[in-house]
Motif scaffolding. Structure first.
Motif, mmCIF file in Angstrom:
data_model
loop_
_atom_site.group_PDB
_atom_site.id
_atom_site.type_symbol
_atom_site.label_atom_id
_atom_site.label_comp_id
_atom_site.label_asym_id
_atom_site.label_seq_id
_atom_site.Cartn_x
_atom_site.Cartn_y
_atom_site.Cartn_z
ATOM 1 N N ARG A 60 36.272 -31.297 14.449
ATOM 2 C CA ARG A 60 37.652 -31.537 14.018
ATOM 3 C C ARG A 60 38.416 -32.383 15.034
ATOM 4 O O ARG A 60 39.111 -33.340 14.665
ATOM 5 N N ASN A 61 38.296 -32.043 16.309
ATOM 6 C CA ASN A 61 38.990 -32.815 17.347
ATOM 7 C C ASN A 61 38.451 -34.238 17.452
ATOM 8 O O ASN A 61 39.216 -35.186 17.670
ATOM 9 N N PHE A 62 37.118 -34.377 17.322
ATOM 10 C CA PHE A 62 36.511 -35.703 17.391
ATOM 11 C C PHE A 62 37.034 -36.579 16.259
ATOM 12 O O PHE A 62 37.436 -37.733 16.483
ATOM 13 N N LYS B 294 39.796 -36.258 14.544
ATOM 14 C CA LYS B 294 41.222 -36.536 14.721
ATOM 15 C C LYS B 294 41.442 -37.654 15.740
ATOM 16 O O LYS B 294 42.264 -38.551 15.525
ATOM 17 N N LYS B 295 40.709 -37.586 16.844
ATOM 18 C CA LYS B 295 40.873 -38.598 17.891
ATOM 19 C C LYS B 295 40.425 -39.979 17.411
ATOM 20 O O LYS B 295 41.125 -40.976 17.610
ATOM 21 N N HIS C 294 29.791 -39.020 14.755
ATOM 22 C CA HIS C 294 29.839 -37.783 15.531
ATOM 23 C C HIS C 294 28.466 -37.462 16.121
ATOM 24 O O HIS C 294 28.344 -37.108 17.301
ATOM 25 N N ASP D 74 33.558 -30.903 19.424
ATOM 26 C CA ASP D 74 34.220 -30.244 18.304
ATOM 27 C C ASP D 74 34.467 -31.257 17.195
ATOM 28 O O ASP D 74 35.121 -32.294 17.414
#
Length: 233
Positions: free
Chosen positions: A184-186, A188-189, A170, A182
């Motif tokens: 959380r989104n990073f 998840k992706k 990240h 973000d």
């Protein structure tokens, strides 16, 4: 034609060189490897490693040879960047440069000064000194190329150790892209692509909850790419 060991041409012709932008990532900073020139012109100035192409080699072979000679680095990820041909880019005579950029994990390589260099050193991108020739322009273009390509091809893993954490990954993407992502989104992706191998290990020495260690599944990525897979951050 060749005459007495020299090349004689009817018309003037430019010399051709290669220059190499070597990126590394360390302690949350993107870095570039520079050499201190030991010869004229720009003796004592910092520059990108590189040199003149021999008559019996192509540009990539030259780039790799000069890296070994000037920095000791070899067997690294490398891609051609751009051809720089401004008429007065070299004060000696007409010189065209074919530039490359490379990505390395700093912990895997021990750069050392070699031919025509007095020093070799990693500089944070935010603290690069004045560069010889038009190397500042070459570096700027390499940064933009890296920034663009890391979005759609997982080349960023070349900058990380074999084992890394999600916070490491990240941080790398935020640093290269120069923007906040973000968390959380990073996460998840990235995990949704199924390109990371969970090593069932945790980072040692962490103060709080130790994060998991992962490695990049290069073989799976290559298989998916052949099937039309598209990576995007």
């Amino acid at each position: 034609m060749e005459q007495q060991g020299k090349y004689i041409y009817e018309y003037p012709r430019p010399a051709v060189t290669t220059d190499c932008v070597i990126f590394g990532f360390d302690k949350g900073e993107l870095k570039v490897l520079l050499i201190e020139r030991g010869i004229k012109p720009y003796s004592g100035k910092w520059a990108l490693p590189g040199g003149f192409i021999d008559m019996d080699e192509d540009s990539e072979t030259c780039a790799k040879r000069k890296l070994v000679q000037e920095t000791g680095l070899e067997n690294i990820y490398m891609e051609q960047l751009y051809t720089f041909s401004a008429v007065e880019r070299d004060p000696r005579y007409r010189v065209i440069s074919i530039a490359y950029y490379a990505l390395v994990n700093l912990s895997d390589y021990n750069a050392q000064a070699g031919t025509d260099t007095t020093c070799v050193k990693w500089f944070a991108i935010s603290d690069v000194p004045e560069l010889a020739f038009d190397h500042a322009k070459i570096l700027d273009m390499a940064k933009e190329r890296l920034k663009g390509k890391i979005k759609y091809q997982p080349i960023g893993f070349e900058l990380l150790p074999e084992k890394f954490t999600m916070p490491d990954l990240h941080c790398l993407y935020e640093t290269v892209l120069q923007t906040e992502l973000d968390n959380r989104n990073f996460r998840k992706k990235i995990l949704g692509y199924n390109l990371l191998i969970d090593l069932n290990e945790q980072q040692r020495g962490a103060r709080n909850r130790a994060p998991k260690l992962y490695s990049f599944d290069k073989e799976r990525y290559e298989e998916l790419t052949k099937a039309g897979f598209y990576f995007e951050i």
